[in-house]
Structures are given as C-alpha cells and as structure tokens.
Design a protein around this motif. Structure first.
Motif, PDB file in Angstrom:
ATOM      1  N   LEU B  11       0.840  -1.192   0.000  1.00 54.20           N
ATOM      2  CA  LEU B  11       0.000   0.000   0.000  1.00 54.20           C
ATOM      3  C   LEU B  11       0.879   1.248   0.000  1.00 54.20           C
ATOM      4  O   LEU B  11       0.658   2.200  -0.762  1.00 54.20           O
ATOM      5  N   ALA B  12       1.911   1.208   0.857  1.00 55.57           N
ATOM      6  CA  ALA B  12       2.798   2.361   0.965  1.00 55.57           C
ATOM      7  C   ALA B  12       3.499   2.612  -0.373  1.00 55.57           C
ATOM      8  O   ALA B  12       3.577   3.736  -0.857  1.00 55.57           O
ATOM      9  N   LEU B  13       3.988   1.532  -0.993  1.00 51.84           N
ATOM     10  CA  LEU B  13       4.683   1.663  -2.273  1.00 51.84           C
ATOM     11  C   LEU B  13       3.741   2.222  -3.334  1.00 51.84           C
ATOM     12  O   LEU B  13       4.131   3.005  -4.189  1.00 51.84           O
ATOM     13  N   PHE B  14       2.476   1.805  -3.229  1.00 50.19           N
ATOM     14  CA  PHE B  14       1.501   2.199  -4.219  1.00 50.19           C
ATOM     15  C   PHE B  14       1.229   3.701  -4.138  1.00 50.19           C
ATOM     16  O   PHE B  14       1.081   4.383  -5.135  1.00 50.19           O
ATOM     17  N   PHE B  15       1.201   4.210  -2.910  1.00 52.00           N
ATOM     18  CA  PHE B  15       0.824   5.614  -2.760  1.00 52.00           C
ATOM     19  C   PHE B  15       1.993   6.577  -2.919  1.00 52.00           C
ATOM     20  O   PHE B  15       1.793   7.741  -3.211  1.00 52.00           O
ATOM     21  N   LEU B  16       3.201   6.049  -2.735  1.00 48.98           N
ATOM     22  CA  LEU B  16       4.353   6.945  -2.769  1.00 48.98           C
ATOM     23  C   LEU B  16       4.423   7.808  -4.032  1.00 48.98           C
ATOM     24  O   LEU B  16       4.503   9.020  -3.945  1.00 48.98           O
ATOM     25  N   PRO B  17       4.387   7.188  -5.210  1.00 49.19           N
ATOM     26  CA  PRO B  17       4.669   7.988  -6.404  1.00 49.19           C
ATOM     27  C   PRO B  17       3.554   8.956  -6.776  1.00 49.19           C
ATOM     28  O   PRO B  17       3.777   9.856  -7.573  1.00 49.19           O
ATOM     29  N   ILE B  18       2.354   8.779  -6.214  1.00 48.09           N
ATOM     30  CA  ILE B  18       1.245   9.586  -6.709  1.00 48.09           C
ATOM     31  C   ILE B  18       1.286  11.014  -6.182  1.00 48.09           C
ATOM     32  O   ILE B  18       0.830  11.940  -6.838  1.00 48.09           O
ATOM     33  N   SER B  19       1.858  11.168  -4.964  1.00 40.89           N
ATOM     34  CA  SER B  19       1.748  12.478  -4.334  1.00 40.89           C
ATOM     35  C   SER B  19       2.356  13.565  -5.220  1.00 40.89           C
ATOM     36  O   SER B  19       3.533  13.531  -5.555  1.00 40.89           O
ATOM     37  N   GLY B  20       1.565  14.540  -5.606  1.00 34.46           N
ATOM     38  CA  GLY B  20       2.033  15.696  -6.347  1.00 34.46           C
ATOM     39  C   GLY B  20       2.385  15.419  -7.800  1.00 34.46           C
ATOM     40  O   GLY B  20       3.545  15.207  -8.141  1.00 34.46           O
ATOM     41  N   TYR B  21       1.432  15.400  -8.649  1.00 35.13           N
ATOM     42  CA  TYR B  21       1.698  15.224 -10.071  1.00 35.13           C
ATOM     43  C   TYR B  21       2.008  16.570 -10.705  1.00 35.13           C
ATOM     44  O   TYR B  21       1.731  17.620 -10.176  1.00 35.13           O
ATOM     45  N   GLY B  22       2.581  16.576 -11.863  1.00 32.39           N
ATOM     46  CA  GLY B  22       2.794  17.820 -12.592  1.00 32.39           C
ATOM     47  C   GLY B  22       4.256  18.014 -12.917  1.00 32.39           C
ATOM     48  O   GLY B  22       4.963  17.059 -13.217  1.00 32.39           O
ATOM     49  N   ALA B  23       4.718  19.262 -12.841  1.00 28.92           N
ATOM     50  CA  ALA B  23       6.097  19.582 -13.185  1.00 28.92           C
ATOM     51  C   ALA B  23       7.033  19.050 -12.110  1.00 28.92           C
ATOM     52  O   ALA B  23       6.594  18.460 -11.127  1.00 28.92           O
ATOM     53  N   PHE B  24       8.335  19.275 -12.306  1.00 29.64           N
ATOM     54  CA  PHE B  24       9.326  18.814 -11.331  1.00 29.64           C
ATOM     55  C   PHE B  24       9.018  19.388  -9.961  1.00 29.64           C
ATOM     56  O   PHE B  24       8.722  20.575  -9.865  1.00 29.64           O
ATOM     57  N   PRO B  25       9.082  18.679  -8.892  1.00 27.17           N
ATOM     58  CA  PRO B  25       9.281  17.224  -8.833  1.00 27.17           C
ATOM     59  C   PRO B  25       7.949  16.469  -8.828  1.00 27.17           C
ATOM     60  O   PRO B  25       7.075  16.822  -8.066  1.00 27.17           O
ATOM     61  N   ASP B  26       7.810  15.468  -9.663  1.00 22.36           N
ATOM     62  CA  ASP B  26       6.564  14.695  -9.670  1.00 22.36           C
ATOM     63  C   ASP B  26       6.759  13.301  -9.115  1.00 22.36           C
ATOM     64  O   ASP B  26       5.916  12.440  -9.260  1.00 22.36           O
ATOM     65  N   LYS B  27       7.896  13.054  -8.492  1.00 24.47           N
ATOM     66  CA  LYS B  27       8.098  11.798  -7.744  1.00 24.47           C
ATOM     67  C   LYS B  27       9.042  12.081  -6.571  1.00 24.47           C
ATOM     68  O   LYS B  27       9.594  13.192  -6.502  1.00 24.47           O
ATOM     69  N   PRO B  28       9.201  11.144  -5.660  1.00 25.89           N
ATOM     70  CA  PRO B  28       9.984  11.441  -4.461  1.00 25.89           C
ATOM     71  C   PRO B  28      11.427  11.836  -4.772  1.00 25.89           C
ATOM     72  O   PRO B  28      12.041  11.296  -5.695  1.00 25.89           O
ATOM     73  N   VAL B  29      11.928  12.778  -4.018  1.00 26.69           N
ATOM     74  CA  VAL B  29      13.326  13.176  -4.117  1.00 26.69           C
ATOM     75  C   VAL B  29      14.110  12.408  -3.058  1.00 26.69           C
ATOM     76  O   VAL B  29      13.661  12.261  -1.927  1.00 26.69           O
TER      77      VAL B  29
END
Lengths: 504, 320
Positions: B11-29
């Motif tokens: 579940l955690a892995l699933f939700f990680l990448p979704i937070s904040g779509y759009g321009a940089f940054p759109d995935k975890p730093v």
C-alpha cells in the motif's frame, strides 16, 4: 521510597492508552523484523523514525525501544526453524535450536526461547530500574586495555563452542579474524583486502556473512540429501516446553539473564557476545557437555535469555550517559535528540517522566511480546510442513532481500552467496561455522582495542598489566586454555570427540 | 500477521509515487546519506527532509548508504542521473577523500552546490575538573612540560577532525598523538572513564548533554566565531593559536542538473532553512544551522579543497 515514586511516575506515562498503543505497534514490528532474516531492528527503526516526529517524545521512544527488544524475541524463530539467524545475536541459537526442530521439538524450542526471553527481559528491566544510576559507571571502567582483555577471553571461549577437532576450530577461528580485517584500517585509513571495491571499505557485513554461513549453506547441504520428511512430522503437536524442559532450563535462564545484562552494559557487541558467552557457560555447567550441538534445550534457553537481557543492560549507558552501545540504540539516541530530549547525565533530572516512562514501558512491552509470540509458535511450526521445493526458494529469496536491505548494497548479496558456498564446504569437511562467526564479530573489536592500548602506551605491553580488569580477563583466558592440558580433563575431551564421531 | 505487513508495504509503495503530479518534482526526491541511520549526519538530513517535503510538494526520502566514511554514497551521487531526484548530503569528507583514499574518482567539481545546511567546529574536550581541564595556553605548556603523556582521542584518520589536530600541533609547536576511536560517543566514554586525556569531536551534539551536566568541558572550538551552543568556549584563535577549521554539511546534486530544476531545489532549501520550525529542530539537535547560497558554498568547497591538497602534500599523505 524514591524508586517507588519513580516507578509510579513511569507507569503513569507508560499506561496512557496512546503509549500502550505505540508500545504494541513497536512489539509487533520488532517481532516481525526479528523473524525476517537480515531486516533488523536498525532498519525498522530508521524507517519508522520519521513517523515519531509528530508523536510525543515518550510515545515515539517507547515504540522504537519496543522494536529493539521485540526483535530479540523474533530473532530466534528462523534460527530454530530453518537454521538462519534472524539477528546476529541468535547465531548460537542455531546450534541446538535447529537440531531440536529436526527432532520434532521445534515447539518446545520456540516456547522456551519466548519464555526465557520474557523472564530475562523482565529481569533486566528490574535491574535497570533499581541499578541504572549505580551501574552507569561500569561502562566507563572499560577502556581499551580492559576491552582487549575481555576480547581475548571471548576468543578463548570460542574453543568451547566447537565439539569436533580443536585444530579445525582454530582454523575457522583464524579465518574469521582474517575476514574481519577486510575494510579501511581504523588507524591509518588505508584499505585492507578490499580489492578496490568501495562497498568493502566498511568491511564485510555481519548479516550477509552470518546468513550465508548458516542459512545458504544449510539449503545447499539439504538439497543434496534425500530428506526424510517424517522427522518433522513426529510429535509436532507438542508445542510448549514440558516440565522436564523447565527443570533443565531454569538455571540456564538465570545465568543467561545475568550474563546478558552485564555484557549489555558494555559498548560493543553486547548482545552477540552475551549469547556466545552464555552458550559457553551452559556447556561448562552441563553434566553432558558432549551433547551440546545435538539439540540440548539449555543451549537455546541460555543464549536466548542472554540476548534479551542484554537489551535492558544496553539501556543503562544509553539513558544515563547518552552513550549508545550499539547501532540500534544510536538510532534511539537520534530519536531522543530530534525530540529535544538528549539522553545523558541530566535526563533523569530534567525529563523524569520520559526516563521512567521508557523504562516502565519495557515491563509492559515484554509481556506484550510474550503474548504475541506464544500463539505464533503453532503457526511457525506448521511452516515446517511446507515442501522443501517451495520453502527453499522462499528462504533464499528472503535471505537475498534481507542482505540487500541492510546497506542497500548488491555487494552484500554477493557476499552472502560466497559465504554460503564457503559454509557448505566447511560443513562438508567437518569445520564448524560458529567459531568463524564469533571470531568475525570479535576480531575488529580485539584489534581496535589492542592498537588503541598500544598507542596509549607507546607500544609497551605493560599497559595490560596495569589494569586489574584486563589482568583478570587474561588470567581467566589463560586458565581456560590450560585446562585441557590437565590429564583428567583431556580424557574427557577425548570422550567428547569420540561421541561426536559416533554421532556422525 | 506477515500478510498484513506485506499488504501495508504494498500500500505504501503504491501511494508513494502519486503524491504531487505535474512539473518537477513529480516523484519522491532522494537524499543519499553516507552514514548509518541515527548518526548526526543522518539526523540533519532527516530534519531537512521533513521541512523540505511541504515546500517541494513531494516526499523527500533519506537513503542511507553507509560505507568508507561516506565515500560509497558520494561515489553513488556523483554517478547518479542529474535529474534532480537524487541528491547527496556532503561534508568535509567529500573533499578530503581524494587526497587520502586511493580509488576515489569524484572531486567537489562533480557536484552542483545547492545549499550549505550547517557549520560546526571541532571541539577539544577534557573531563571537567580533571588534570587536563586547563585553558588552552596552560594545556599547551603542560603538554610541553610532560612530553609523551597527553594523547587525544578522535574518530577516523586523516579526516577534518584529524587535520584539525595537526593544525593545532603545528600552531602550538607540540606533539599531540592521536588514539583512534570509532565514533564521537566512544571518545566521550574514554574521556569520562579517564582512559584518554583529551578528545576531539566534530560539532557538539554528542557532547552537549555532558557539557551541560558539567561532566565534560570544551576548551576550544575550531570555527572562526564561537559555537552558539557553547558561548563560553573560546575559539582556537581567541586562545592564541591560528587554527581555523569549519566542518560544513551541505546538499549537492550530481553535476549537470538543469538550471530550472536546480533553482526549484535551491529555493526550497532556502525557504526551509529560513523557517523558524526548522531552526527550532536544529536547536534541539545541537547543530548550528548556517545557510550559504550555492555561490558561497562553492567558494567554501574551493577553499577547503585547496587547503586539504596543500596539507596532505606537506604531510606526505599518499592516497592508499
């Protein structure tokens, strides 16, 4: 009177529903990461550290501490079931625990280890409650020369771990020391035996080495044998230790608890060292030392009590001096610092609720761990019924994941496989793997303390004679080495080897 | 129970990448830290990550890659894709590495400076009220009068801490041999237990509670100005010895990061550093927060790189 007030103050914190909840989460997580080989309490605490930012300091630290001691409950599970130590401190549990499982006595082994852990864990918290301020200085009495004495004594006790040829035991011991030399030399900073691989600069990882030597080699040995499954089907319904088991173990648990607590106080490999020491002591005290390694329940009860008791001991220098004796407690120290309550000489005065809250939560946590672990035994034992063709690949997978997660390094996975093959050949040719593992742990500590001491004395060995603690340890070590030379005892050792040969 | 744990992880892995779509940054730093969790560097990185998350609108993950005193992590950062999603936590060790360890491929030029986070000094500690708890000039004359007696415990070899010791030896004209320890807390244990006369630690966090409790005393600090956590402790310069050595913890990206991505990160770190919440957290940890913008940070790197090159040449240190 003062102590009673403190305990009441502690319970007033620990019994708050929110703190009970955090404690339970910690115990659960701890048991889980303890069971999974490789993924240890250090990794789990690192992952959960950010979640405590928003909790109160007491809740956060109570949870992280629960992970720490909870892991010692779970650590023995895989040692007993499949010969893979869940934590480094459960290495010796493999020796007799796994043999018990092969005799269909996995239930009693797991049960005794859980009960022993509970008794020892509680014992160490009692000592922590009453003696913490007094014992704080014990850790300070140990400087480099004293550590060197202790390490020599530790190395000598390794000879009691072996049941076969003394020579072969020595060979594996030295191999362990050589493997422990890999990495940057602490004094000059130059790499040793690293072959230009940067990942080896900090040395070979203990987790991959131990998992390879015990777990992978076990799989390799087993796939070549035709396994009689019926071994595991016998008497499997017997899940808890019998009265006979209890009477065999009661003193082992007491001895393990005492040994564990005092080794725990000393910075360095407290829990690991204490479990080895306890095993050696049990073997010495036993009227059947020759049967150790064949499934003696004392060989499970002693070390498992010791490594749990060590967690309480380790809290002494952590809470009273702000000195973390191991990596897991370093992380706990970090958590306390982030919350603005650094442990140290002032903690007891400045944050008494926190100080005593953590300690008393350990009483509750140990009880929770026991309640969590006892019903699980039935499930674990049933795991053994999984066919090997499914179980072995699964074990391999968990070992690979476990070795990778310690440092997020692929080199560790390769290390584990290499040591797996090494372990396989060692066991095929009658070399035991436990002495190698212990020498691997003690080697660097011994080298460091020796070189520190000699730098302090400008190269004179007289520094070891000036310290009463070091002298005592060295004399004890010498006595242990000379004992076999006394004729009567030599015959005894011969008997031991003979029975060993008969067994094979 | 195992199943639940697995489910939670999924579940955690699933939700990680979704937070904040759009321009940089759109995935975890990811911030790669070259030391184990729980140490000071790790704590600094985690506090920083916690405060930058909101500003970047994405998760900031601390990725611990301990090994070789940080070298493993810095090599990884220098080789990482310069897309702004992988950053490194750098310190003086990043600069000393290539002069002291063979096979180190990176220099400070492989990193794009983003922000200096904290600056601390090397503290010289003695047991309070003990024989060696003397003001620096008196300590120096004691060492001169008793050759071969006083040793200093410190962690590591040929690192910023050790170089500070050598600077002090030269400035005072004394011989102050080093006894190596693993980590600052072991040094503190040895001083408290009277096993070693003096100790040197980088920054104050490990020793602060002891200084406050009156069991240890810091007699000098290597920064240019006094450490705000120990306002009564003089700098080496004030005590009359020309020793200055700043320990700087900073954030860098792999060289080649695009200008606009770098700007987003630089702005976020600056804002985080300005926030009083973060300053409060750093106060608790015991590390003096010090912001430097990328240009100033680069100057610091250049200065210390030259300094270490010169010093290791004079001392005849060969990378081994």
């Amino acid at each position: 009177m003062g102590v009673l007030d403190n305990i009441l103050l502690g319970f007033s914190v620990a019994l708050q529903p929110i703190n009970l909840f955090y404690c339970l989460i910690g115990c659960l997580t701890g048991t889980l990461v303890g069971v999974l080989p490789g993924i240890g309490p250090a990794g789990a605490i690192a992952l959960l550290l950010p979640t405590t930012f928003h909790a109160s300091p007491a809740s956060g630290v109570i949870m992280l501490a629960a992970i720490y001691y909870g892991a010692q409950y779970g650590g023995s599970t895989t040692s007993i079931l499949v010969n893979i130590p869940g934590e480094a401190s459960s290495v010796v549990t493999c020796l007799d625990g796994y043999q018990m499982a092969r005799q269909g006595r996995a239930g009693p082994a797991l049960g005794m280890s859980a009960m022993g852990s509970f008794i020892a864990g509680t014992f160490s918290v009692v000592l922590l409650t009453f003696l913490a301020p007094l014992l704080a200085n014990v850790a300070l009495d140990f400087g480099p020369p004293e550590y060197f004495g202790l390490m020599v004594l530790g190395m000598v006790t390794v000879t009691f771990l072996t049941s076969g040829s003394m020579l072969k035991g020595m060979v594996t011991l030295f191999a362990g020391v050589i493997f422990s030399c890999v990495g940057l030399d602490v004094v000059s900073g130059s790499p040793r035996l690293t072959f230009q691989i940067q990942e080896l600069f900090d040395g070979l990882g203990l987790v991959p080495v131990v998992m390879g030597l015990f777990g992978i080699s076990e799989i390799l040995i087993n796939i070549e044998k035709k396994i009689r499954r019926d071994i595991y089907d016998q008497r499997i319904e017997n899940l808890l230790p019998t009265v006979k088991d209890w009477s065999a173990c009661k003193w082992s648990i007491v001895r393990g608890s005492v040994i564990g607590f005092f080794f725990g106080i000393l910075p360095g490999g407290g829990a690991v060292l204490s479990s080895f020491a306890s095993y050696a002591v049990e073997k010495k005290f036993s009227s059947h030392p020759e049967r150790f390694g064949t499934g003696m329940i004392e060989g499970v009860a002693g070390p498992e009590s010791a490594n749990n008791s060590a967690t309480g001991g380790a809290m002494v220098p952590m809470l009273t001096l702000g000195i973390p004796p191991n990596a897991v407690l370093a992380m706990l120290l970090g958590a306390l610092m982030i919350h603005g309550t650094p442990p140290g000489p002032l903690m007891m005065k400045q944050h008494p609720q926190l100080f005593w809250g953590i300690i008393t939560s350990m009483y509750l946590g140990n009880a929770m761990c026991l309640i969590l672990n006892l019903p699980l035994i039935g499930i674990w034992v049933r795991l053994l019924k999984i066919p090997y063709k499914i179980l072995f690949p699964l074990i391999l997978l968990f070992c690979l994941i476990g070795s990778y997660t310690v440092n997020n390094s692929a080199v560790d996975m390769v290390t584990m496989m290499i040591f797996g093959v090494l372990g396989y050949f060692m066991r095929k040719y009658g070399y035991e793997t436990a002495p190698l593992a212990l020498a691997f742990v003690l080697g660097p500590l011994m080298e460091m303390s020796l070189r520190q001491s000699l730098r302090m004395s400008d190269g004179s060995f007289r520094i070891f004679l000036k310290s009463p603690i070091a002298v005592t340890c060295l004399i004890l070590a010498l006595m242990l080495l000379l004992l076999p030379l006394i004729p009567i005892l030599r015959r005894k050792r011969k008997d031991i080897i003979q029975t060993e040969e008969e067994r094979q | 129970m195992k199943k639940i744990g697995f489910f939670v992880i999924c579940l955690a892995l699933f939700f990680l990448p979704i937070s904040g779509y759009g321009a940089f940054p759109d995935k975890p730093v990811k911030i790669i830290v070259g030391f184990a969790p729980g140490g000071m560097t790790d704590i600094l990185a985690r506090v920083l990550a916690k405060h930058t998350e909101k500003l970047l609108g994405t998760k900031v993950i601390v990725d611990n890659r301990p090994g070789g005193g940080g070298i493993v992590s810095w090599t990884a950062v220098s080789k990482a894709e310069p897309d702004g999603y992988t950053l490194g936590f750098l310190s003086n060790g990043t600069l000393t590495a290539r002069y002291t360890v063979k096979g180190v491929m990176f220099t400070y030029k492989d990193f794009e400076p983003l922000a200096n986070i904290a600056t601390g000094g090397v503290h010289v500690l003695a047991k309070k009220g003990g024989k060696y708890d003397l003001p620096l000039p008196k300590l120096v004359s004691y060492i001169k009068d008793h050759p071969g007696e006083v040793r200093v415990g410190l962690s590591g070899a040929y690192n910023a801490n050790d170089f500070t010791r050598i600077q002090f030896e030269r400035a005072a004209g004394i011989n102050l041999p080093r006894v190596p320890f693993k980590g600052d807390s072991e040094v503190i244990t040895a001083i408290l237990g009277d096993h070693i006369a003096l100790g040197q630690i980088t920054g104050i966090p490990a020793g602060l509670s002891h200084i406050q409790a009156g069991t240890l005393n810091s007699r000098a600090v290597s920064t240019e100005t006094r450490d705000p956590f120990t306002p009564n402790v003089p700098t080496f310069k004030e005590a009359g010895y020309n020793v200055v050595h700043d320990i700087c913890w900073s954030i860098g990206a792999p060289k080649g990061i695009s200008g606009d991505r770098a700007k987003i990160l630089i702005d976020a770190f600056k804002k985080a550093m300005d926030s009083s919440d973060m300053q409060k957290d750093f106060m608790q940890v015991g590390v003096p927060l010090q912001y430097k913008n990328p240009q100033e940070l680069l100057k610091t790197w250049e200065f210390y790189d030259k300094f270490y090159a010169q010093l290791s040449k004079e001392l005849g240190i060969e990378p081994k």
